[in-house]
Design a protein around this motif. Structure first.
Motif, PDB file in Angstrom:
ATOM      1  N   THR A  85       0.858  -1.179   0.000  1.00 23.29           N
ATOM      2  CA  THR A  85       0.000   0.000   0.000  1.00 23.29           C
ATOM      3  C   THR A  85       0.893   1.228   0.000  1.00 23.29           C
ATOM      4  O   THR A  85       2.122   1.123   0.124  1.00 23.29           O
ATOM      5  N   THR A  89      -0.444   4.519   5.112  1.00 23.86           N
ATOM      6  CA  THR A  89      -1.138   3.526   5.929  1.00 23.86           C
ATOM      7  C   THR A  89      -0.303   3.146   7.148  1.00 23.86           C
ATOM      8  O   THR A  89      -0.816   3.053   8.265  1.00 23.86           O
ATOM      9  N   VAL A 131      -6.645  -2.271   3.451  1.00 24.83           N
ATOM     10  CA  VAL A 131      -6.640  -1.262   2.390  1.00 24.83           C
ATOM     11  C   VAL A 131      -7.392  -1.827   1.192  1.00 24.83           C
ATOM     12  O   VAL A 131      -7.152  -2.966   0.776  1.00 24.83           O
ATOM     13  N   LEU A 133      -7.411  -1.846  -2.296  1.00 21.59           N
ATOM     14  CA  LEU A 133      -6.394  -1.444  -3.262  1.00 21.59           C
ATOM     15  C   LEU A 133      -6.901  -1.464  -4.701  1.00 21.59           C
ATOM     16  O   LEU A 133      -7.726  -2.301  -5.068  1.00 21.59           O
TER      17      LEU A 133
END
Length: 365
Positions: A85, A89, A131, A133
């Motif tokens: 990520t 984050t 996340v 993505l």
């Protein structure tokens, strides 16, 4: 012909009248911080996501930081997240003195592998931060079930997936807290930095509203440690104008993504789209073992590419010694293979054909 990687100019031309009207209104009332457009945008985003509360903030990074602060994350606490990520984050975890615990990813979606999370939970675990993505939500139901079992909050980092759905529910409103970014390249972007937090928890919403204005419960009464985390009125005005076109843009992104799939599925390996969720294709990403050569060849033909992300966070110099040392072989491998192609809601069919043809020729050289 040079194809833009992200075409913000065409989008602006389509929305110029609305954007200028919104900006001029702010100039006229002069409330550049916490003006009426701030709450107007929050209300519209609450309607869009069906979340009870939306709190606009200065960036997607601030959204994550304020969320962790509202959860009272302390030094030494562990936060489970993905190594594949953008650095923000993990950055916010480390800034609070907490420890990122990186769980490996799925090879086909590049999202965190939910089946590996439970084994990494310890007495120090205080939250899970998946996340979503490349525009597609992670396996949120599975993650929420694990979190419920251990009474942990879940923060969805939805910076790349705002506008996507998961089993009919909007990304950003899939867990305890959802965070998004309005960075210009994001599916819904402003013309600078901006972000938003979503929650259905009244107490958390109150805490986050206070934290974003230096911990104030009222003027000059500071009941919490806070930050200067407000999204300015001008940026809110721009997002309000862009929101008028956003449903159409989501539809176009999905059509363009599907067309890419059809053009490229027999040429390169694609990121898998799960059938129970949608993607807004924040990036259109493929896998290749000849990335550098392919990028150079495409660049010569005016086709830009990008790599999201070349080095997993647990291999980054600043983070390598600050996180858990569990290996993440899938993330390490995928980081060497991913390559993103031009993607915008205004990308036309001719440009897509050009990209697909150039990619095909480059792969056969």
């Amino acid at each position: 012909m040079t194809i833009p990687f992200i075409d913000l100019k065409t989008q602006y031309r389509a929305l110029e009248t609305q954007i200028q009207a919104r900006i001029n209104r702010v100039f006229e009332h002069g409330q550049y911080i916490m003006g009426p457009e701030v709450r107007e945008l929050e209300q519209k985003l609450e309607e869009f996501t069906a979340a009870k509360h939306c709190i606009t903030v200065a960036s997607g990074t601030e959204a994550l930081l304020i969320s962790l602060m509202a959860l009272n994350i302390q030094p030494g606490d562990e936060i489970i997240t993905t190594p594949f990520t953008f650095v923000a984050t993990a950055e916010v975890i480390v800034l609070l003195g907490a420890i990122p615990v990186f769980v490996d990813i799925e090879a086909d979606t590049c999202n965190i592998n939910a089946s590996l999370i439970e084994a990494r939970i310890t007495a120090k675990t205080k939250a899970i931060m998946p996340v979503s993505l490349y525009g597609q939500p992670a396996d949120m139901d599975e993650i929420n079930l694990i979190a419920e079992k251990y009474q942990l909050p879940v923060i969805e980092d939805a910076a790349q997936s705002f506008g996507a759905t998961y089993k009919g529910r909007k990304s950003g409103n899939l867990s305890t807290i959802g965070c998004t970014s309005f960075f210009p390249s994001k599916p819904l972007g402003c013309y600078g930095d901006g972000g938003a937090i979503f929650t259905n928890d009244d107490a958390l919403a109150q805490a986050m509203r206070e934290i974003r204005v230096h911990g104030q419960s009222k003027r000059y009464v500071h009941t919490r440690i806070g930050v200067g985390g407000r999204m300015d009125t001008l940026q809110c005005a721009i997002v309000l104008a862009k929101l008028e076109r956003f449903d159409w843009e989501i539809e176009q992104r999905q059509l363009i993504g599907q067309r890419y799939n059809a053009l490229l599925s027999d040429k390169v390996r694609l990121v898998t789209q799960r059938p129970d969720r949608t993607s807004v294709y924040a990036q259109y990403t493929v896998f290749t073992d000849a990335r550098e050569q392919l990028q150079a060849t495409l660049n010569e033909q005016g086709i830009p590419t990008a790599v999201h992300y070349p080095i997993p966070l647990n291999e980054q110099p600043a983070y390598k010694n600050l996180c858990s040392q569990e290996p993440t072989p899938v993330a390490n491998k995928v980081a060497q293979q991913v390559m993103s192609l031009p993607m915008s809601p205004d990308l036309d069919g001719n440009a897509q054909n050009t990209i697909a043809e150039a990619l095909s020729k480059a792969l056969t050289v």
